[in-house]
Design a protein around this motif. Structure first.
Motif, PDB file in Angstrom:
ATOM      1  N   ALA B 394       0.822  -1.213   0.000  1.00 17.09           N
ATOM      2  CA  ALA B 394       0.000   0.000   0.000  1.00 17.09           C
ATOM      3  C   ALA B 394       0.855   1.262   0.000  1.00 17.09           C
ATOM      4  O   ALA B 394       0.394   2.329   0.400  1.00 17.09           O
ATOM      5  CB  ALA B 394      -0.973   0.014   1.178  1.00 17.09           C
ATOM      6  N   SER B 395       2.097   1.155  -0.449  1.00 19.15           N
ATOM      7  CA  SER B 395       2.945   2.331  -0.551  1.00 19.15           C
ATOM      8  C   SER B 395       3.419   2.457  -1.991  1.00 19.15           C
ATOM      9  O   SER B 395       3.145   1.583  -2.818  1.00 19.15           O
ATOM     10  CB  SER B 395       4.179   2.193   0.347  1.00 19.15           C
ATOM     11  N   GLY B 457       8.169   5.092  -1.512  1.00 21.04           N
ATOM     12  CA  GLY B 457       7.577   3.989  -0.755  1.00 21.04           C
ATOM     13  C   GLY B 457       8.398   3.662   0.471  1.00 21.04           C
ATOM     14  O   GLY B 457       7.873   3.502   1.576  1.00 21.04           O
ATOM     15  N   GLY B 460       7.941   6.028   3.233  1.00 23.15           N
ATOM     16  CA  GLY B 460       6.667   6.065   3.946  1.00 23.15           C
ATOM     17  C   GLY B 460       5.491   6.673   3.206  1.00 23.15           C
ATOM     18  O   GLY B 460       4.476   6.987   3.828  1.00 23.15           O
ATOM     19  N   MET B 461       5.577   6.840   1.875  1.00 25.87           N
ATOM     20  CA  MET B 461       4.456   7.462   1.159  1.00 25.87           C
ATOM     21  C   MET B 461       3.439   6.398   0.751  1.00 25.87           C
ATOM     22  O   MET B 461       3.749   5.524  -0.051  1.00 25.87           O
ATOM     23  CB  MET B 461       4.965   8.180  -0.092  1.00 25.87           C
ATOM     24  N   PRO B 462       2.204   6.487   1.301  1.00 25.29           N
ATOM     25  CA  PRO B 462       1.194   5.495   0.915  1.00 25.29           C
ATOM     26  C   PRO B 462       0.673   5.784  -0.484  1.00 25.29           C
ATOM     27  O   PRO B 462       0.876   6.864  -1.037  1.00 25.29           O
ATOM     28  CB  PRO B 462       0.082   5.685   1.950  1.00 25.29           C
ATOM     29  N   ARG B 463      -0.063   4.819  -1.014  1.00 24.15           N
ATOM     30  CA  ARG B 463      -0.662   5.004  -2.327  1.00 24.15           C
ATOM     31  C   ARG B 463      -2.043   5.616  -2.187  1.00 24.15           C
ATOM     32  O   ARG B 463      -2.621   5.673  -1.105  1.00 24.15           O
ATOM     33  CB  ARG B 463      -0.710   3.670  -3.089  1.00 24.15           C
TER      34      ARG B 463
ATOM     35  N   THR C  11       9.411   9.418   8.060  1.00 23.06           N
ATOM     36  CA  THR C  11       8.630   8.184   7.943  1.00 23.06           C
ATOM     37  C   THR C  11       9.419   7.130   7.178  1.00 23.06           C
ATOM     38  O   THR C  11       8.873   6.365   6.395  1.00 23.06           O
ATOM     39  CB  THR C  11       7.296   8.462   7.219  1.00 23.06           C
ATOM     40  N   ILE C  13      11.230   3.806   6.508  1.00 27.20           N
ATOM     41  CA  ILE C  13      11.146   2.470   7.100  1.00 27.20           C
ATOM     42  C   ILE C  13      12.517   1.954   7.526  1.00 27.20           C
ATOM     43  O   ILE C  13      12.613   1.002   8.299  1.00 27.20           O
ATOM     44  CB  ILE C  13      10.491   1.440   6.145  1.00 27.20           C
ATOM     45  N   TRP C 162      -0.307   3.053   9.858  1.00 28.18           N
ATOM     46  CA  TRP C 162       1.088   2.911   9.430  1.00 28.18           C
ATOM     47  C   TRP C 162       1.931   4.041   9.955  1.00 28.18           C
ATOM     48  O   TRP C 162       1.802   5.173   9.483  1.00 28.18           O
ATOM     49  CB  TRP C 162       1.185   2.853   7.901  1.00 28.18           C
ATOM     50  N   PRO C 164       5.754   4.192  10.019  1.00 25.05           N
ATOM     51  CA  PRO C 164       6.850   3.326   9.569  1.00 25.05           C
ATOM     52  C   PRO C 164       7.973   3.130  10.580  1.00 25.05           C
ATOM     53  O   PRO C 164       8.553   2.044  10.619  1.00 25.05           O
ATOM     54  CB  PRO C 164       7.367   4.052   8.318  1.00 25.05           C
ATOM     55  N   LYS C 169       2.490  -1.868   8.774  1.00 20.00           N
ATOM     56  CA  LYS C 169       1.108  -1.403   8.874  1.00 20.00           C
ATOM     57  C   LYS C 169       0.165  -2.559   9.160  1.00 20.00           C
ATOM     58  O   LYS C 169       0.411  -3.697   8.788  1.00 20.00           O
ATOM     59  CB  LYS C 169       0.690  -0.680   7.597  1.00 20.00           C
ATOM     60  N   SER C 195      -3.223   4.101   5.546  1.00 18.84           N
ATOM     61  CA  SER C 195      -2.657   3.485   4.347  1.00 18.84           C
ATOM     62  C   SER C 195      -3.588   2.508   3.661  1.00 18.84           C
ATOM     63  O   SER C 195      -3.123   1.614   2.961  1.00 18.84           O
ATOM     64  CB  SER C 195      -1.352   2.785   4.711  1.00 18.84           C
TER      65      SER C 195
END
Lengths: 198, 558, 323
Positions: B394-395, B457, B460-463, C11, C13, C162, C164, C169, C195
């Motif tokens: 989902a990123s 991604g 930490g950038m979601p879609r 953020t 990971i 989420w 990170p 998540k 997310s």
């Protein structure tokens, strides 16, 4: 690298391939089975999960007679096709008509059961999870029976008009495959709804 | 072996037919070649539309807190982009290539069920029309124009009447139901054609790999598109008949939609990629001047991929709260599928090894495919490690991964196939320089966009977000990703220009411009309506090689 | 954690400070190393083949030797990948078990997270605290762990939690409770966001996790457990609030406002941001939000109540007494 003993390619033996109608119908059956599987999985998953409303054991009674009708119709259609393959068009017509009658009886039985469930037991597709999954699964099957019956009836009409001959046996065998599939699915639906689910 | 290479020109010695008659011929055709062409042209139109939708999103995302488009419009864009590209670009392209080529490659005159073929095409076309009519159709809560905005996988309960009132979701459901019927019809046709209409001598072990792989694709469509149909019927029952399949308030399960969708959704990507493998398996040998390395293993690996692909679906659901046992199972099956997939890459490498590689445009696209698909597969292995997926799913990492497969893998091989078979279909050679320009523009754009897209991604950038906060470290990556789309867009324009220019002005191609070995090169370019004057008889996997090399035919070694 | 990774992005990971994120990071380095090695080997072979076996100018047109296959080679490149896959699988399986099967120790904090369109509800059942959008947890000392165990629920559509740097998540799905845990080793503010696409304002459903020292956390809990402060200055605003539809959605503890549809406002002024992190909690922004939420978050579910300017001023003043 291979060897000099081959100087010409092996001859092509008589070239026989399966019949298009049969393979096509088996593919269609596979696709339909996949659709039914999803509805069956949903039914099984939701057994016992309805939050309210009528429960299967309180309102369902196995339609034994109508099941026998439907399953016998597989036998009758099998004989009908066999007769046509042997050129016996009168016997074919009789057994084919019998198949249509048995299929129609089954549908009538479903209609009667649904009438009872809706008006006497208050179970509709909206009532609860049981209602949704029951009407969807049994309804999907009944839809396939209806489609099959339309096809079978068309053939019955052609047969009454004297248009069905021995050379059509192969096509009717393909159609009968569909009918056998519909019956086989009923065995599964019956087991899931009236035996496992109750 | 005799061939039918006499071109039959219906207009020879007569005046040209009126336009209306030509259009009528095309609209009522049941000829697999014409239907194949129509599938491809339909797909190219939607490729441009889907591309515009992507560009709109990329412009919006170039800056944080941008307002190029509203959130409502953005959400429709990502839904329509995904739905269009999968169902109205990639699938029609794959069906179009299969329709045109498979019957000729197996020495048949047409598909098994020509009328079903036409019906299936028009159902797909109707689906596309229905989906796009949503922009001007139905009412809804958000005002004029209601394309669906629930994402291409339309998770419940967002799709229920409660959360998606109006008809936007219904356009999605119905359009895909309709085109799904078309897809299943084409698959039935393909499977039946391949099993029942091969020319004498063409055992299954002698079929071109392109035919074999489309056969596996057909089987997968039959088994995998049907669950989507079932789930959509259930969704309609919920939305219009008051059903509760996915109604969590009534005890229903949102997760069940996910299972049903992904049981379709994962095999679906194999439906798209396996024919792409088929194209690579035709192009790479011809341009390496060697037979494919390990034909039986290629077939076996593909069948294995087909089977395993039906057991991996819940790797799209690692974060929904399945038990550790279930998660572990899907890790295992997903990693397992990497093995036959890797084997195929090695076999293509083995085909090139020791060959004489001609870097014409089709081969350039195939070599790029090999290198890009390797990367895509490896990011897939990363995602298969479920805990890593818990961060990356989902990123933008996962968006980068699947575009790497679909664009870097599938689209590149489809371009290779376009250039390879363009001479056969049109009778003309494409313009080589323009083809190279297309390749480099698209290659640069693809890498700029999709290599860099992995980074947001990881950061930490979601879609599916229409905008983002500044200060997350995502800004520069989004700008560069967006710039890459410009190169790709120009590349597509160059491609379209090449197709058009070459159709009218390309050099005449002849039957066999590539010195290739499979049956389609024995007939004229374009083939006559009946494909072959006499049905051929074959004795090996490369009938033309046997003819050209009577001292060293393939049937001695197979 | 990679040095300075946290400076690339808050953020990132690869900047974990909590055990689940740490364990995932360790696994990810291993997986990256293995896949990186595979890439280098195969890529080199591809480049080598493309260069070495390319057609040279002046080459004769004889076809190269036709090699159809090799059983040994096929075996080799089947067995080796299988072994690699087995190793990767075992590594992943171990981490799955260690994260998913963790048992809350004695000192664990329990929080129930309820996802809404488009905000986060936090309820601490043991501590009797209810708040929204800004989650406070105590820092966890690895020697005496005080992790926070989250139960994830949803009031409407699917969401996903989420952050990170704290953990992977986990989704919030209606009628499907989920569980996750975090044990941050460092104090600070950690960011994240929803997310799983949940509707129009999915993008602005931001997460802010404040990892406090134990003392600060206890202080925060004590303050949050109080009913709303009563301040006569804001009585007009409070009257408007309680007689307009505001109370249908919002709770202010100790007053007649018991709505659960929107965030609990009892201690609104203890939060740095409003609108689920979408903007800072300043007088101007708060006033603008109350005036018309759809300007900042078009499509969010809080309506503009059509209040006049003096009414908005009054209500804003009332909100500003809710410390």
């Amino acid at each position: 690298m291979s060897t000099a003993s081959l100087t010409a390619p092996a001859p092509t033996l008589p070239w026989r391939l399966p019949s298009k109608g049969q393979v096509g119908m088996y593919c269609l059956i596979a696709a339909e089975l996949a659709i039914f599987t999803i509805f069956v999985v949903a039914y099984l998953f939701y057994i016992g999960k309805s939050l309210s409303g009528p429960q299967p054991r309180n309102v369902l009674s196995p339609p034994i007679f109508f099941t026998i009708c439907l399953l016998s119709s597989s036998i009758t259609i099998h004989f009908a096709v066999k007769f046509l393959q042997a050129g016996k068009t009168r016997s074919f017509a009789l057994w084919w008509l019998l198949t249509v009658v048995l299929g129609a009886l089954f549908l009538g039985g479903t209609a009667r059961e649904w009438h009872h469930l809706i008006y006497d037991e208050g179970l509709t597709i909206q009532t609860n999870l049981f209602g949704t999954t029951y009407y969807s699964l049994v309804g999907l099957h009944a839809f396939h029976v209806t489609a099959g019956l339309l096809g079978l009836s068309s053939v019955a009409i052609f047969s009454a008009l004297g248009l069905v001959r021995q050379e059509h046996a192969e096509r009717l065998e393909v159609l009968s495959l569909y009918w056998h599939f519909v019956d086989a699915v009923w065995v599964v639906v019956f087991t899931v709804v009236y035996i496992i689910g109750r | 072996m005799s061939t039918g290479s006499i071109a039959w020109d219906a207009t020879a010695g007569t005046t040209r037919k009126p336009l209306v008659e030509t259009l009528h011929d095309w609209v009522t055709t049941v000829d697999h070649k014409r239907l194949g062409i129509m599938y491809v042209l339909f797909a190219l139109l939607f490729l441009v539309i889907g591309g515009v939708e992507a560009i709109i999103m990329r412009i919006q995302l170039m800056r944080p807190l941008n307002n190029f488009v509203s959130p409502e419009v953005f959400n429709r864009m990502f839904t329509m982009h995904g739905t269009t590209m999968i169902f109205f670009v990639a699938m029609p392209l794959v069906f179009g290539f299969a329709n045109y080529l498979v019957p000729i490659m197996i020495g048949a005159r047409d598909m098994a069920f020509p009328r079903l073929n036409a019906f299936s095409f028009w159902m797909t076309a109707l689906g596309g029309l229905l989906l796009y009519s949503s922009f001007i159709g139905g009412d809804g809560l958000y005002g004029a124009g209601n394309a669906p905005d629930v994402g291409w996988f339309a998770y419940a309960p967002l799709t229920s009447q409660t959360f998606s009132p109006g008809h936007s979701t219904d356009f999605w459901t119905l359009a895909l139901l309709v085109s799904g019927v078309g897809s299943i019809g084409t698959a039935i046709n393909l499977v039946t054609t391949i099993l029942c209409m091969r020319c004498p001598g063409m055992t299954l072990g002698r079929m071109p790999l392109f035919a074999w792989l489309n056969f596996v694709m057909g089987g997968l469509v039959i088994l995998a598109v049907s669950p989507l149909t079932a789930a959509q019927l259930m969704l309609m029952v919920d939305r219009y008949m008051g059903g509760h399949f996915f109604d969590t308030q009534a005890g229903g399960s949102a997760v069940m939609w996910m299972h049903f969708f992904w049981v379709f959704g994962h095999p679906e990507v194999y439906v798209l990629v396996i024919p792409a493998f088929g194209i690579a398996s035709e192009v790479i040998p011809v341009f390496s001047r060697k037979a494919i390395f390990g034909y039986p293993v290629m077939v076996g690996a593909t069948v294995a991929i087909g089977f395993i692909s039906m057991s991996v679906w819940a790797h799209h659901m690692f974060t929904v709260g399945m038990t550790s046992g279930a998660n572990t199972f899907f890790v295992m099956t997903t990693m397992a599928i990497a093995v036959p997939t890797g084997i195929k890459i090695f076999n293509w490498l083995g085909t090139m090894w020791g060959g004489k590689i001609h870097f014409r445009v089709p081969m350039m696209f195939c070599v790029a495919f090999l290198f890009q698909f390797l990367i895509a597969g490896l990011t897939g292995v990363m995602l298969a490690a479920a805990p890593f997926d818990w961060q990356l799913t989902a990123s933008y990492f996962v968006i980068a991964h699947f575009h790497y497969v679909i664009v870097g893998g599938i689209l590149f091989t489809l371009f290779a196939g376009f250039y390879y078979w363009f001479p056969k279909v049109t009778g003309r050679m494409y313009h080589e320089r323009l083809g190279q320009l297309h390749f480099w523009l698209f290659f640069i754009g693809f890498h700029l966009t999709f290599d860099l897209m992995h980074v947001p991604g990881i950061l930490g950038m979601p879609r599916r977000i229409y905008t983002y906060e500044p200060g997350r470290g995502w800004e520069i990556w989004n700008v560069l990703v967006s710039v890459g789309t410009l190169f790709q867009a120009v590349g597509i324009l160059v491609f379209a220009a090449n197709l058009i220019w070459s159709y009218f002005r390309g050099a005449v191609a002849g039957n066999d411009p590539w010195d290739a070995w499979t049956l389609e090169w024995t007939t004229s370019s374009p083939p006559p309506a009946y494909n072959f004057a006499t049905i051929p008889e074959v004795h090996s996997r490369r009938p033309l090689w046997d003819l050209k090399h009577p001292e060293d035919p393939d049937w001695k070694y197979e | 954690m990679l040095p300075s990774a946290q400076y690339l992005s808050p953020t990132n990971i690869f900047a974990p400070i909590s055990t689940p994120a740490d364990t995932i990071f360790g696994l990810s380095i291993f997986v990256l190393a293995v896949t990186g090695a595979i890439f280098l080997v195969v890529f080199s072979l591809l480049v080598y083949a493309a260069v070495k076996f390319r057609l040279r100018p002046g080459d004769d047109s004889r076809e190269p030797a036709q090699i159809y296959g090799s059983a040994q080679v096929e075996l080799a490149w089947t067995v080796i990948p299988v072994l690699i896959v087995v190793v990767l699988f075992l590594a992943a399986a171990r981490v799955i078990a260690s994260i998913q099967n963790a048992v809350p120790p004695q000192g664990a904090i329990h929080v129930t997270v309820i996802g809404h369109q488009y905000w986060w509800e936090y309820r601490y059942p043991d501590l009797k605290v209810v708040t929204a959008n800004e989650l406070h947890v105590p820092v966890s000392d690895p020697a005496h762990p005080t992790p926070t165990f989250l139960t994830l629920l949803s009031a409407d559509t699917d969401h996903s939690f989420w952050v990170p740097r704290l953990a992977g998540k986990t989704d919030l799905i209606p009628n499907h409770p989920n569980h996750m845990w975090i044990d941050p080793h460092q104090t600070g503010l950690y960011l994240g966001q929803c997310s799983q696409y949940c509707g129009v304002q999915h993008a602005m459903m931001l997460l802010r996790v404040y990892v406090d020292t134990r003392a600060d956390f206890d202080r925060w809990v004590a303050q949050q457990s109080q009913p709303a402060a009563v301040n006569e200055v804001a009585s007009e605003g409070r009257r408007i609030f309680e007689t307009t539809a505001c109370v249908n959605c919002h709770t202010v503890a100790g007053t007649p406002a018991h709505g659960r549809f929107g965030p609990d406002l009892t201690h609104l002024m203890s939060r740095d941001t409003i609108a689920s992190g979408a903007t800072r909690n300043t007088h101007e922004k708060l006033r603008a939000w109350i005036r018309d939420p759809n300007v900042l978050k078009p499509g969010c579910l809080m309506p503009a109540m059509g209040l006049s300017d003096p009414q908005i001023d009054a209500v804003t003043s009332y909100m500003e007494t809710l410390r």
